[in-house]
Scaffold this active site. Structure first.
Site, short mmCIF file in Angstrom:
data_model
loop_
_atom_site.label_atom_id
_atom_site.label_comp_id
_atom_site.label_asym_id
_atom_site.label_seq_id
_atom_site.Cartn_x
_atom_site.Cartn_y
_atom_site.Cartn_z
N LYS A 182 18.08 -1.84 -9.12
CA LYS A 182 18.47 -1.04 -9.99
C LYS A 182 18.50 0.47 -10.35
O LYS A 182 19.72 1.19 -11.08
CB LYS A 182 18.60 -1.57 -11.44
CG LYS A 182 18.06 -3.06 -12.22
CD LYS A 182 19.29 -3.77 -12.21
CE LYS A 182 19.13 -4.43 -12.90
NZ LYS A 182 19.22 -5.06 -13.96
N LYS A 183 17.90 1.14 -9.84
CA LYS A 183 18.17 2.60 -9.73
C LYS A 183 18.45 2.30 -8.16
O LYS A 183 18.86 4.06 -7.98
CB LYS A 183 16.09 3.16 -9.28
CG LYS A 183 16.06 3.57 -10.07
CD LYS A 183 14.73 4.67 -10.18
CE LYS A 183 13.81 4.47 -10.79
NZ LYS A 183 13.65 2.87 -12.55
N LEU A 184 19.40 1.85 -7.48
CA LEU A 184 20.56 2.33 -5.79
C LEU A 184 21.76 2.31 -7.19
O LEU A 184 22.39 2.62 -5.76
CB LEU A 184 20.48 0.70 -4.89
CG LEU A 184 18.64 0.79 -4.48
CD1 LEU A 184 18.88 -0.03 -3.71
CD2 LEU A 184 18.44 1.59 -3.58
N ASP A 228 9.33 2.67 -6.79
CA ASP A 228 9.54 1.30 -7.31
C ASP A 228 10.12 0.07 -6.29
O ASP A 228 9.48 -1.26 -6.60
CB ASP A 228 10.47 1.18 -8.42
CG ASP A 228 10.13 2.62 -9.58
OD1 ASP A 228 9.00 2.02 -10.47
OD2 ASP A 228 11.08 2.97 -10.39
#
Length: 500
Positions: A182-184, A228
Site C-alpha cells: 500500500k505504501k507503493l 514493511d
C-alpha cells in the site's frame, strides 16, 4: 530445506496435511498468548474505552452513532459495564491460560460487538487484535505456561501442530507485506503522506546529516516502505532474523513515541518471538536459578500430543478428519486475508478518496488529511427556514467527515433529532473542505445535495461524492515553495473547486 520443509511436502494433499501437523514446541506460542493477553488487559480500559464508558454510553444521551450494521445498538450503561468486565476477564484468562477457550470467547464476543458498533473507532490495529484473538481461540496456546496445564496433565507442555505457528506467522507477514504494497502509492513514494513527521525529535539524529526534506523522503517514507516490504521475509529466515529483529524492534519503539496507537507497537513486538525457534522461552527459563524454576513453566522437552502427526505408518500414521479440516482452514484463512485488503471493488459504497473504511486494509499512515472548513446546514422542510449546526453536534467523533457512509448515517440521525427542536422534515447539507496528502483544499461532497434523501448503497459508488482532483497533484511542490516564502506569522490556504 531452506524454507524449513521439502518442496515435495507440497505436491500431495496428505503430505501437506502432515507437514502442517508436524510437532512443534509450544513454548513460543504460550509466551505470545501470555503477552497478548496482558496487552489486551491494558487495552480494555484505554483504547476500548472502559475508563470513560459513562461519557460514551450514558442512558438517554442524544448522540449519533455509526454502527456497521444498522440493527446494532449499545446496551444500557449498566449492561455495558458488565460487557466490558466480561471482556476484561476474558483477556485476563487468556494471559493466564485459565479456562482458555471460555476466556477467548469471553474476550472475543464483546470485542467484536464493540468494534462493529462504532465505525469511527476503526483502525488497523484494533482489527488486528480481533484477528489475533480469533486465531488464539483455535490454537493450542494453553499448552505451555498456563493455569489449565496445572490441572490437565495431558495438555501440560504438549506439542502443538505446525499450523498453529504458520497461521500466526502468515497473519503477521500479511500485515507487514501488504502495508508495504500500500505504501507503493505515489503519495507515499513522493514523500507527501507524512510530510511533517521528520520534524519530530526522534529524527533529530538523521537531521544532523540530512536536510528535513531528505529525512522525510529517505528515512520516514523510504525507510518505512523498505521495512514493511522486507520485514516478513527477513523474520522468516534464520540467516536474516537477527538483523530483522533489530530493525523491527527499533521501528516499533519509534512508532510507540510517534503515534497514539495504544498497545499496537507492543503487540507487534510480541509477535517477533513467533518467528524465532519455538523453544526459545524454554531455553531462557533454563538459565534462571534452580530455586525459581519450580515456580516457572517447565524446561523439560514437550510431551507428544494427539493433535500432531509423528510420521508413523498404518493406523498410527493415518490422518484424522480434524487434521484435514485444520489444513483446509489454514489455507482458506490466509487466502481470505490476502483478498480482503483488495476487496473494495465489491463494497464500492464505502470508497471515498481512499478505498474502503479505514481499518482492515493495512494502509497505515498512507493518507493524512487537513480539514479547513466543515459546515452543516439544515433547512426546515415546511417553512424553508435555514439554520446551521456546529460540526460534530450530537457526535463523539470527527471520523464522519471523511466517509460518505458515515455522512449518510449522520444526516439520518440528525433528521430524527432536529424535530425535537422544532425543525420539521429537516433537510441536511454538508460542506466539507479537506486536503489529503498536501493537495489543494477541496470539497468532499456536493453541498447542494440533501443527504437525508440522497441515495447510498454499500455495493455501488456514491453519486454525491466529488472526485479527488488528482490532475492538480503536481502543484504540491509549487505550493510548498510558496509557503516557504512566507514569514512565520502568515498562514496560507490553497483551494480548488469545481465550476458551478
Amino acid at each position: 530445506r531452506l524454507l524449513g520443509f521439502e518442496l515435495r511436502d507440497l505436491t500431495r494433499w496428505h503430505r501437506f496435511v502432515r507437514l502442517l501437523h508436524r510437532p512443534q514446541d509450544p513454548a513460543a506460542l504460550g509466551a505470545f498468548r501470555a503477552a497478548f493477553g496482558l496487552l489486551m488487559v491494558l487495552d480494555v480500559p484505554q483504547e476500548r474505552g472502559l475508563g470513560h464508558l459513562d461519557q460514551r454510553y450514558l442512558d438517554g444521551l442524544e448522540v449519533c452513532r455509526f454502527p456497521l450494521l444498522p440493527f446494532l445498538q449499545p446496551l444500557p450503561l449498566d449492561w455495558m459495564y458488565l460487557l466490558y468486565t466480561i471482556m476484561f476477564l476474558g483477556a485476563l484468562g487468556i494471559m493466564l491460560g485459565c479456562c482458555y477457550r471460555l476466556s477467548c470467547i469471553a474476550f472475543l464476543c464483546p470485542y467484536w460487538y464493540l468494534l462493529l458498533l462504532d465505525k469511527t473507532s476503526w483502525n488497523n490495529h484494533s482489527y488486528l487484535y480481533g484477528l489475533l484473538g480469533f486465531q488464539l481461540a483455535l490454537l493450542g496456546a494453553d499448552r505451555y505456561g498456563s493455569v489449565d496445564g496445572l490441572f490437565r496433565p495431558q495438555k501440560r507442555n504438549a506439542h502443538v501442530p505446525l499450523w498453529n505457528y504458520a497461521l500466526l506467522r502468515a497473519q503477521v507477514f500479511i500485515v507487514y507485506f501488504i502495508a508495504g504494497l500500500k505504501k507503493l502509492d505515489a503519495d507515499w513514494v513522493g514523500g507527501f503522506s507524512m510530510g511533517t513527521l521528520a520534524r519530530h525529535w526522534l529524527f533529530a539524529p538523521f537531521r544532523l546529516v540530512l536536510s528535513e526534506e531528505l529525512t522525510s523522503r529517505l528515512v520516514v517514507h523510504g525507510g518505512g516502505l523498505v521495512l514493511d516490504l522486507s520485514a516478513g521475509f527477513l523474520l522468516f529466515f534464520d540467516a536474516t532474523r537477527t538483523l530483522a529483529l533489530v530493525f523491527v524492534t527499533y521501528f516499533h519503539c519509534m512508532n510507540s513515541q510517534l503515534f497514539s496507537i495504544g498497545m499496537f507497537s507492543y503487540t507487534m513486538l510480541a509477535t517477533n518471538g513467533l518467528f524465532c525457534r519455538p523453544e526459545w522461552p524454554r531455553r531462557l527459563l533454563a538459565r534462571c536459578p534452580p530455586s525459581l524454576q519450580g515456580w516457572l513453566p517447565s524446561t523439560k522437552p514437550p510431551q507428544p500430543s494427539p493433535d500432531c502427526h509423528y510420521g508413523g505408518r498404518g493406523a498410527q500414521g493415518a490422518i484424522r478428519p480434524r487434521q484435514h479440516l485444520a489444513a483446509a482452514f489454514t489455507i482458506l484463512y490466509v487466502l481470505e486475508q490476502l483478498f480482503l485488503p483488495y476487496s473494495h471493488f465489491i463494497t464500492q459504497g464505502y470508497n471515498n478518496w481512499t478505498n474502503g473504511l479505514y481499518g482492515y486494509s493495512w494502509d497505515m499512515m498512507v493518507h493524512s488529511r487537513f480539514h479547513q472548513h466543515v459546515k452543516i446546514t439544515y433547512r426546515d422542510g415546511l417553512t424553508g427556514e435555514v439554520g446551521y449546526l456546529k460540526p460534530g453536534a450530537f457526535t463523539q467523533s470527527r471520523r464522519w467527515r471523511d466517509h460518505a457512509d458515515m455522512l449518510k448515517q449522520y444526516s439520518a440521525c440528525l433528521s430524527q433529532l432536529l424535530p425535537r427542536y422544532n425543525v420539521t422534515q429537516p433537510q441536511i447539507y454538508f460542506d466539507v473542505w479537506v486536503s489529503i496528502n498536501e493537495r489543494f483544499q477541496q470539497r468532499l461532497v456536493d453541498p447542494r445535495v440533501d443527504l437525508v434523501r440522497a441515495p447510498w448503497s454499500p455495493w455501488t459508488p456514491t453519486p454525491w461524492l466529488l472526485p479527488l482532483l488528482v490532475d492538480l497533484s503536481p502543484w504540491r511542490q509549487r505550493l510548498q515553495e510558496l509557503e516557504a516564502q512566507l514569514d512565520g506569522h502568515t498562514d496560507a490556504v490553497f483551494i480548488a473547486d469545481f465550476p458551478g
